[in-house]
Scaffold this motif. Structure first.
Motif, mmCIF file in Angstrom:
data_model
loop_
_atom_site.group_PDB
_atom_site.id
_atom_site.type_symbol
_atom_site.label_atom_id
_atom_site.label_comp_id
_atom_site.label_asym_id
_atom_site.label_seq_id
_atom_site.Cartn_x
_atom_site.Cartn_y
_atom_site.Cartn_z
ATOM 1 N N ALA A 1 38.747 33.013 35.761
ATOM 2 C CA ALA A 1 38.197 34.188 36.438
ATOM 3 C C ALA A 1 39.323 34.835 37.226
ATOM 4 C CB ALA A 1 37.061 33.769 37.375
ATOM 5 N N VAL B 1 38.021 27.919 35.534
ATOM 6 C CA VAL B 1 36.607 27.597 35.328
ATOM 7 C C VAL B 1 36.599 26.357 34.449
ATOM 8 C CG1 VAL B 1 34.371 28.393 34.474
ATOM 9 C CG2 VAL B 1 35.989 30.037 35.481
ATOM 10 N N GLN C 1 28.114 31.203 37.489
ATOM 11 C CA GLN C 1 28.212 32.024 36.292
ATOM 12 C C GLN C 1 28.994 33.294 36.590
ATOM 13 O OE1 GLN C 1 24.419 33.491 34.737
ATOM 14 N NE2 GLN C 1 25.228 33.391 32.653
ATOM 15 N N LEU C 2 29.969 33.611 35.732
ATOM 16 C CA LEU C 2 30.771 34.814 35.896
ATOM 17 C C LEU C 2 29.945 36.044 35.529
ATOM 18 C CD1 LEU C 2 34.174 33.740 34.273
ATOM 19 C CD2 LEU C 2 33.357 33.366 36.610
ATOM 20 N N GLU D 1 36.534 39.492 40.466
ATOM 21 C CA GLU D 1 35.336 39.220 39.678
ATOM 22 C C GLU D 1 34.239 38.629 40.557
ATOM 23 O OE1 GLU D 1 35.273 37.600 35.659
ATOM 24 O OE2 GLU D 1 37.457 37.460 35.744
ATOM 25 N N ARG D 2 32.996 38.940 40.224
ATOM 26 C CA ARG D 2 31.848 38.368 40.922
ATOM 27 C C ARG D 2 31.376 37.099 40.217
ATOM 28 N NH1 ARG D 2 29.631 42.478 44.344
ATOM 29 N NH2 ARG D 2 31.518 43.456 45.222
ATOM 30 N N VAL D 3 30.900 36.174 41.021
ATOM 31 C CA VAL D 3 30.397 34.904 40.510
ATOM 32 C C VAL D 3 29.066 34.594 41.179
ATOM 33 C CG1 VAL D 3 30.868 32.451 40.162
ATOM 34 C CG2 VAL D 3 32.773 34.068 40.270
ATOM 35 N N LEU E 1 37.109 31.202 45.967
ATOM 36 C CA LEU E 1 36.053 32.198 46.100
ATOM 37 C C LEU E 1 35.870 32.608 47.549
ATOM 38 C CD1 LEU E 1 33.359 30.570 43.762
ATOM 39 C CD2 LEU E 1 35.117 32.240 43.148
#
Length: 289
Positions: free
Chosen positions: A57, A43, A77-78, A61-63, A92
């Protein structure tokens, strides 16, 4: 509105739609929810490969992505800690999974077949999350490989000693913005260790100083420190290991190191920094899975 740009998805030209009316921006957009596919994704502060690393990240993990450039960068945004920055789009995916397990080893390997002799597909760091379809001992089977089952735990199972978690990273190289065994900084070490115990933890040391635990007397804490006390300096944090030593990722050793408490305080003071606070975190035993 005054806001911290590290955790607020707002720029003069673009902001998240839920911030409309709170910040000034030329346009407001809805988020496109993505998931980190790579084992670890940088990031960065700007959409260029050599921009400073702000954080990392991890897989699963969702972003919330608000912009994707033609050069292959996503600004978002994480979900884990709210950090905002630029992530390579290729790291991603929009194919969201439902992670059920997480890596508890410092690192593990995903193989293309249930055979440890074949070349692995990827190495997953501590804390990476995966959706496990089934267990075929000694492997956990996912859509993207076979992972040693003993290296995974249910996603809702937590550690109860974050200092012990930090100690697993002893000797890992110092890396500004990093948060894996391949390199991490002081606040990345603390965030990784505390999060493993089920405690929400922001990314940077100044945020952590404001959010974690309760303040205790600096004089008293430094004369009679307790395991797990967090010692903060401007831009730095260390974990008390015992009454005589701390563990921290630091640029002096360029690694995660155990250092005598008195020596560390004297060394850092000589460099111009005094202890700003000591905070004490109570870990409540949690169970799951």
């Amino acid at each position: 509105m005054n806001f911290d740009p590290r955790v607020t998805p707002a720029r003069p030209d673009l902001a998240a739609s839920h911030l409309q009316g709170q910040v000034d921006a030329e346009r407001f957009v809805d988020a496109n929810i993505c998931e980190v596919f790579d084992p670890r994704a940088p990031v960065r502060r700007a959409p260029i490969p050599d921009a400073p690393l702000e954080t990392e990240a991890l897989k699963g993990e969702r972003v919330s992505v608000y912009e994707t450039t033609s050069e292959g960068w996503c600004w978002g945004q994480l979900a884990s800690d709210g950090y905002v920055g630029w992530i390579p789009a290729q790291a991603l995916t929009t194919a969201l999974t439902d992670p059920s397990m997480k890596v508890q080893a410092l690192s593990t390997l995903a193989f293309p077949a249930p055979d440890i002799k074949v070349p692995p597909l990827e190495a997953l760091p501590f804390g990476a999350q995966v959706a496990v379809e089934r267990i075929e001992e000694p492997f956990a089977v996912t859509a993207h490989g076979y992972i040693p089952a003993r290296h995974l735990v249910p996603i809702d199972r937590f550690e109860n000693d974050y200092v012990a978690v930090a100690e697993r990273f002893l000797g890992a190289p110092y890396l500004w913005g990093g948060k894996t065994h391949l390199g991490l900084d002081c606040s990345g070490l603390l965030q990784t260790a505390v999060t493993a115990c089920g405690i929400a933890c922001p990314r940077d040391s100044d945020m952590q100083e404001n959010a974690l635990g309760e303040p205790v007397s600096v004089l008293g804490a430094l004369s009679m420190p307790q395991r797990g006390d967090l010692i903060f300096w401007p831009g730095h944090v260390a974990l008390v290991r015992d009454r005589k030593a701390i563990i921290h990722a630091n640029a002096h050793h360029m690694a995660v190191a155990i250092e005598p408490l008195d020596q560390a305080i004297a060394r850092i003071k000589a460099a111009g920094s005094e202890v700003t606070s000591v905070r004490r975190v109570i870990v409540r035993t949690q169970s799951g899975g």
